[in-house]
Write a protein that holds these residues in place. Structure first.
Motif, PDB file in Angstrom:
ATOM      1  N   ALA A  87      -5.178  -7.705   4.039  1.00  0.00           N
ATOM      2  CA  ALA A  87      -5.604  -6.316   3.880  1.00  0.00           C
ATOM      3  C   ALA A  87      -7.107  -6.173   4.070  1.00  0.00           C
ATOM      4  CB  ALA A  87      -5.185  -5.799   2.503  1.00  0.00           C
ATOM      5  N   ASP A  88      -7.866  -7.072   3.489  1.00  0.00           N
ATOM      6  CA  ASP A  88      -9.327  -7.021   3.604  1.00  0.00           C
ATOM      7  C   ASP A  88      -9.753  -7.166   5.062  1.00  0.00           C
ATOM      8  OD1 ASP A  88     -12.044  -7.072   2.335  1.00  0.00           O
ATOM      9  OD2 ASP A  88     -12.080  -9.053   3.271  1.00  0.00           O
ATOM     10  N   THR A  89      -9.129  -8.095   5.767  1.00  0.00           N
ATOM     11  CA  THR A  89      -9.467  -8.299   7.175  1.00  0.00           C
ATOM     12  C   THR A  89      -9.150  -7.052   7.991  1.00  0.00           C
ATOM     13  OG1 THR A  89      -9.172 -10.692   7.064  1.00  0.00           O
ATOM     14  CG2 THR A  89      -8.917  -9.662   9.228  1.00  0.00           C
ATOM     15  N   ALA A  90      -7.990  -6.451   7.760  1.00  0.00           N
ATOM     16  CA  ALA A  90      -7.614  -5.256   8.502  1.00  0.00           C
ATOM     17  C   ALA A  90      -8.613  -4.129   8.263  1.00  0.00           C
ATOM     18  CB  ALA A  90      -6.209  -4.807   8.112  1.00  0.00           C
ATOM     19  N   LEU A  91      -8.958  -3.892   7.011  1.00  0.00           N
ATOM     20  CA  LEU A  91      -9.854  -2.793   6.694  1.00  0.00           C
ATOM     21  C   LEU A  91     -11.273  -3.051   7.188  1.00  0.00           C
ATOM     22  CD1 LEU A  91      -8.471  -1.915   3.177  1.00  0.00           C
ATOM     23  CD2 LEU A  91      -8.475  -0.409   5.179  1.00  0.00           C
ATOM     24  N   ARG A  92     -11.727  -4.287   7.128  1.00  0.00           N
ATOM     25  CA  ARG A  92     -13.073  -4.600   7.645  1.00  0.00           C
ATOM     26  C   ARG A  92     -13.124  -4.472   9.167  1.00  0.00           C
ATOM     27  NH1 ARG A  92     -16.600  -6.714   3.853  1.00  0.00           N
ATOM     28  NH2 ARG A  92     -15.608  -7.411   1.920  1.00  0.00           N
ATOM     29  N   ALA A  93     -12.013  -4.797   9.822  1.00  0.00           N
ATOM     30  CA  ALA A  93     -11.983  -4.669  11.279  1.00  0.00           C
ATOM     31  C   ALA A  93     -11.922  -3.215  11.718  1.00  0.00           C
ATOM     32  CB  ALA A  93     -10.779  -5.434  11.840  1.00  0.00           C
ATOM     33  N   LEU A  94     -11.230  -2.387  10.945  1.00  0.00           N
ATOM     34  CA  LEU A  94     -10.963  -1.014  11.367  1.00  0.00           C
ATOM     35  C   LEU A  94     -11.977   0.009  10.864  1.00  0.00           C
ATOM     36  CD1 LEU A  94      -7.097  -1.044  10.854  1.00  0.00           C
ATOM     37  CD2 LEU A  94      -8.324  -1.131  13.030  1.00  0.00           C
ATOM     38  N   THR A  95     -12.835  -0.388   9.921  1.00  0.00           N
ATOM     39  CA  THR A  95     -13.808   0.560   9.364  1.00  0.00           C
ATOM     40  C   THR A  95     -15.216  -0.010   9.388  1.00  0.00           C
ATOM     41  OG1 THR A  95     -13.567  -0.224   7.078  1.00  0.00           O
ATOM     42  CG2 THR A  95     -12.062   1.520   7.809  1.00  0.00           C
ATOM     43  N   ARG A  96     -16.163   0.907   9.267  1.00  0.00           N
ATOM     44  CA  ARG A  96     -17.574   0.566   9.119  1.00  0.00           C
ATOM     45  C   ARG A  96     -18.147   1.447   8.011  1.00  0.00           C
ATOM     46  NH1 ARG A  96     -15.822  -2.840  11.589  1.00  0.00           N
ATOM     47  NH2 ARG A  96     -16.467  -3.800  13.566  1.00  0.00           N
ATOM     48  N   PRO A  97     -19.318   1.103   7.462  1.00  0.00           N
ATOM     49  CA  PRO A  97     -19.923   1.965   6.443  1.00  0.00           C
ATOM     50  C   PRO A  97     -20.005   3.416   6.906  1.00  0.00           C
ATOM     51  CG  PRO A  97     -21.102  -0.108   6.565  1.00  0.00           C
ATOM     52  CD  PRO A  97     -20.105  -0.122   7.688  1.00  0.00           C
ATOM     53  N   GLY A  98     -19.554   4.315   6.038  1.00  0.00           N
ATOM     54  CA  GLY A  98     -19.522   5.729   6.377  1.00  0.00           C
ATOM     55  C   GLY A  98     -18.166   6.219   6.845  1.00  0.00           C
ATOM     56  N   ASP A  99     -17.230   5.287   7.071  1.00  0.00           N
ATOM     57  CA  ASP A  99     -15.894   5.674   7.515  1.00  0.00           C
ATOM     58  C   ASP A  99     -15.000   6.040   6.333  1.00  0.00           C
ATOM     59  OD1 ASP A  99     -16.530   5.336  10.163  1.00  0.00           O
ATOM     60  OD2 ASP A  99     -15.677   3.325  10.323  1.00  0.00           O
ATOM     61  N   HIS A 100     -13.829   6.564   6.660  1.00  0.00           N
ATOM     62  CA  HIS A 100     -12.920   7.116   5.655  1.00  0.00           C
ATOM     63  C   HIS A 100     -11.507   6.591   5.894  1.00  0.00           C
ATOM     64  CE1 HIS A 100     -10.202  10.584   4.361  1.00  0.00           C
ATOM     65  NE2 HIS A 100     -10.779  10.219   3.227  1.00  0.00           N
ATOM     66  N   VAL A 101     -10.804   6.265   4.805  1.00  0.00           N
ATOM     67  CA  VAL A 101      -9.429   5.769   4.847  1.00  0.00           C
ATOM     68  C   VAL A 101      -8.539   6.716   4.045  1.00  0.00           C
ATOM     69  CG1 VAL A 101      -7.885   3.873   4.180  1.00  0.00           C
ATOM     70  CG2 VAL A 101     -10.183   3.368   5.077  1.00  0.00           C
ATOM     71  N   ILE A 102      -7.368   7.023   4.573  1.00  0.00           N
ATOM     72  CA  ILE A 102      -6.367   7.777   3.831  1.00  0.00           C
ATOM     73  C   ILE A 102      -5.333   6.793   3.301  1.00  0.00           C
ATOM     74  CG2 ILE A 102      -4.524   9.482   4.001  1.00  0.00           C
ATOM     75  CD1 ILE A 102      -6.180  10.932   6.079  1.00  0.00           C
ATOM     76  N   LEU A 103      -5.095   6.871   2.005  1.00  0.00           N
ATOM     77  CA  LEU A 103      -4.199   5.964   1.301  1.00  0.00           C
ATOM     78  C   LEU A 103      -3.062   6.775   0.698  1.00  0.00           C
ATOM     79  CD1 LEU A 103      -3.844   3.005   0.087  1.00  0.00           C
ATOM     80  CD2 LEU A 103      -5.120   3.866  -1.888  1.00  0.00           C
ATOM     81  N   GLY A 104      -1.875   6.199   0.669  1.00  0.00           N
ATOM     82  CA  GLY A 104      -0.759   6.874   0.037  1.00  0.00           C
ATOM     83  C   GLY A 104      -1.008   7.105  -1.442  1.00  0.00           C
ATOM     84  N   GLY A 105      -0.471   8.211  -1.966  1.00  0.00           N
ATOM     85  CA  GLY A 105      -0.684   8.550  -3.370  1.00  0.00           C
ATOM     86  C   GLY A 105       0.041   7.647  -4.331  1.00  0.00           C
ATOM     87  N   ASP A 106       0.950   6.831  -3.833  1.00  0.00           N
ATOM     88  CA  ASP A 106       1.668   5.842  -4.633  1.00  0.00           C
ATOM     89  C   ASP A 106       1.515   4.522  -3.902  1.00  0.00           C
ATOM     90  OD1 ASP A 106       3.487   4.351  -6.155  1.00  0.00           O
ATOM     91  OD2 ASP A 106       5.204   5.100  -5.023  1.00  0.00           O
ATOM     92  N   ALA A 107       0.543   3.727  -4.297  1.00  0.00           N
ATOM     93  CA  ALA A 107       0.217   2.518  -3.544  1.00  0.00           C
ATOM     94  C   ALA A 107       0.008   1.338  -4.477  1.00  0.00           C
ATOM     95  CB  ALA A 107      -1.047   2.743  -2.702  1.00  0.00           C
ATOM     96  N   TYR A 108       0.094   0.160  -3.922  1.00  0.00           N
ATOM     97  CA  TYR A 108      -0.118  -1.067  -4.687  1.00  0.00           C
ATOM     98  C   TYR A 108      -1.507  -1.079  -5.317  1.00  0.00           C
ATOM     99  CZ  TYR A 108      -1.051  -6.030  -5.490  1.00  0.00           C
ATOM    100  OH  TYR A 108      -1.415  -7.227  -6.047  1.00  0.00           O
ATOM    101  N   GLY A 109      -1.572  -1.497  -6.567  1.00  0.00           N
ATOM    102  CA  GLY A 109      -2.837  -1.486  -7.289  1.00  0.00           C
ATOM    103  C   GLY A 109      -3.899  -2.355  -6.652  1.00  0.00           C
ATOM    104  N   GLY A 110      -3.493  -3.473  -6.035  1.00  0.00           N
ATOM    105  CA  GLY A 110      -4.470  -4.345  -5.399  1.00  0.00           C
ATOM    106  C   GLY A 110      -5.125  -3.706  -4.193  1.00  0.00           C
ATOM    107  N   THR A 111      -4.362  -2.928  -3.437  1.00  0.00           N
ATOM    108  CA  THR A 111      -4.932  -2.219  -2.296  1.00  0.00           C
ATOM    109  C   THR A 111      -5.920  -1.161  -2.770  1.00  0.00           C
ATOM    110  OG1 THR A 111      -2.853  -2.559  -1.099  1.00  0.00           O
ATOM    111  CG2 THR A 111      -4.376  -0.921  -0.222  1.00  0.00           C
ATOM    112  N   PHE A 112      -5.529  -0.421  -3.806  1.00  0.00           N
ATOM    113  CA  PHE A 112      -6.443   0.575  -4.372  1.00  0.00           C
ATOM    114  C   PHE A 112      -7.718  -0.089  -4.883  1.00  0.00           C
ATOM    115  CE2 PHE A 112      -8.032   2.667  -8.231  1.00  0.00           C
ATOM    116  CZ  PHE A 112      -8.419   3.896  -7.694  1.00  0.00           C
ATOM    117  N   ARG A 113      -7.576  -1.215  -5.583  1.00  0.00           N
ATOM    118  CA  ARG A 113      -8.751  -1.914  -6.116  1.00  0.00           C
ATOM    119  C   ARG A 113      -9.681  -2.358  -4.985  1.00  0.00           C
ATOM    120  NH1 ARG A 113      -6.294  -5.823  -9.204  1.00  0.00           N
ATOM    121  NH2 ARG A 113      -6.090  -7.101  -7.341  1.00  0.00           N
ATOM    122  N   LEU A 114      -9.106  -2.868  -3.889  1.00  0.00           N
ATOM    123  CA  LEU A 114      -9.927  -3.293  -2.760  1.00  0.00           C
ATOM    124  C   LEU A 114     -10.737  -2.133  -2.207  1.00  0.00           C
ATOM    125  CD1 LEU A 114     -10.741  -5.359  -0.562  1.00  0.00           C
ATOM    126  CD2 LEU A 114      -8.643  -4.712   0.668  1.00  0.00           C
TER     127      LEU A 114
END
Length: 385
Positions: A87-114
């Motif tokens: 997950a960390d690799t995917a998000l670091r590859a797909l985003t840069r500082p200032g970018d925005h991610v949409i997350l499901g309202g019911d998601a794994y706690g580890g993903t939210f914590r990351l």
């Protein structure tokens, strides 16, 4: 040239893709290449396979990656040391500082914590949205949105998202769609075929299947994304060892058989929970009254082995029930052959406390194993009292 496995059925791919008998010894099982480095024929003279150092690539890991790609109907798969490393690799590859991610309202706690505790410090913003609502999803997309991150079924409330519809929303805005397919597995659901850009797995769960390994994977048919993921994984080093890769590969061979039994048993458990006087709600996409039932029936082979339910009496009663089961072991994780029970609010999703993703205290989550279904139902009914 690699074998074209696309004509094979799922079960055949699980056993044979990337796993031809060893040409040197004839071993029908992929060897565990327990080596950190590989001899070179002169400086830069890599031998067959191009292996130089096991952080970069290892033959056992390669076999696993070829198998995972075949199971998801993809060109590429990369294995990681954990689902969160993937997950960390995917998000670091797909985003840069200032970018925005949409997350499901019911998601794994580890993903939210990351996202909330790590990547937010890096300047990546996120918004939690009901991804089953295309209008709400479109409204949440900003000019700087780069990723929609979805789970279906979701963790822990088994929400269902129409992957093809969400892929259409993502494509309209040039946003990458990542689907966490851990709950469904590639046996039950094929997100790439429905338009997703990337599939993520915690291979710790159903793919490994025996609660004896921790791992993760990213799967894609996008050549450029594969190169970005590969570079970051090698640079950061979140790789699985050869024995971990071998364990996941071994587990994947029986995935189809296990998912059928997990699904059978989950249906029996759900039947026992529905209408029980201490159960106020059952979350399972196989139920006709589940809001995502029709979508799940359309995009999944079966409804899987995960079940959540709410109990009368609130958090105190939920904790008491979790402490009384015998066959359902109180523990985190899921997807193993043994059944597990957990309290998301205080365990896997504790990091969401105080956020829009907080899980109600009356919810319990079950990972229904492959034991005798009658024994599992008896255990739950005894614990419910």
């Amino acid at each position: 040239m690699a074998e074209d496995t696309s004509r094979w059925g799922f079960e055949t791919r699980a056993i044979h893709a990337g796993q031809a008998p060893d040409p040197r010894t004839g071993s029908v099982i992929v060897p565990i290449y327990a080596t950190s480095t590989f001899a070179q024929d002169g400086v830069g003279g890599l031998r067959e396979g191009g292996y130089e150092y096991s952080r970069t690539a290892n033959p056992t890991r390669t076999a696993l990656e070829e198998a995972l790609a075949a199971l998801e109907g993809a060109k590429h798969a990369l294995a990681f040391g954990s689902g969160m490393a993937a997950a960390d690799t995917a998000l670091r590859a797909l985003t840069r500082p200032g970018d925005h991610v949409i997350l499901g309202g019911d998601a794994y706690g580890g993903t939210f914590r990351l996202l909330d505790k790590v990547l937010k410090l890096w300047g990546v913003e996120h918004t939690a949205v009901d991804l089953a609502d295309p209008t709400a999803t479109r409204a949440a997309i900003r000019p700087n949105t780069k990723v929609i991150w979805a789970e279906t079924p979701s963790n822990p409330l088994l929400g269902i998202i129409d992957i093809a519809a969400l892929a259409g929303v993502a494509a309209e805005s040039g946003v990458k769609l990542v689907i966490d397919n851990t709950f469904a597995t590639p046996y039950l659901q094929s997100p790439l075929g429905l338009g997703a850009d990337v599939v993520l797995h915690s291979t710790t769960k159903y793919l490994g299947g025996h609660s004896d390994v921790v791992g993760g994977a990213l799967v894609t048919s996008d050549d450029d994304l594969r190169e970005q993921f590969f570079f970051l994984r090698n640079a950061v080093g979140g790789v699985p060892g050869p024995f971990d890769s071998w364990l996941v590969l071994r587990g994947a061979k029986t995935l189809a058989l296990r998912m059928e039994r997990h699904s059978d048993n989950a249906e029996r458990v759900v039947e026992a929970l529905v209408g029980h006087p201490k159960v106020t709600k059952v979350y399972y996409p196989g139920l006709a009254e589940h809001p995502g039932h029709e979508t799940a029936a359309k995009q999944m082979r079966r409804f899987g082995g995960m079940v959540s339910f709410s109990v009368a009496g609130g958090e105190a009663e939920a904790l008491a029930i979790a402490s009384r089961t015998k066959l359902f072991i109180l523990g985190e994780s899921l997807g193993g052959i043994e059944s597990l029970i957990e309290h998301p609010g205080k365990m896997t999703h504790a990091s969401t406390t105080g956020s829009p993703l907080q899980v109600s205290g009356d919810v319990l989550r079950l990972s229904v194993g492959i034991e005798d279904a009658t024994d599992l139902v008896d255990d739950l009914l005894t614990a419910l009292g």
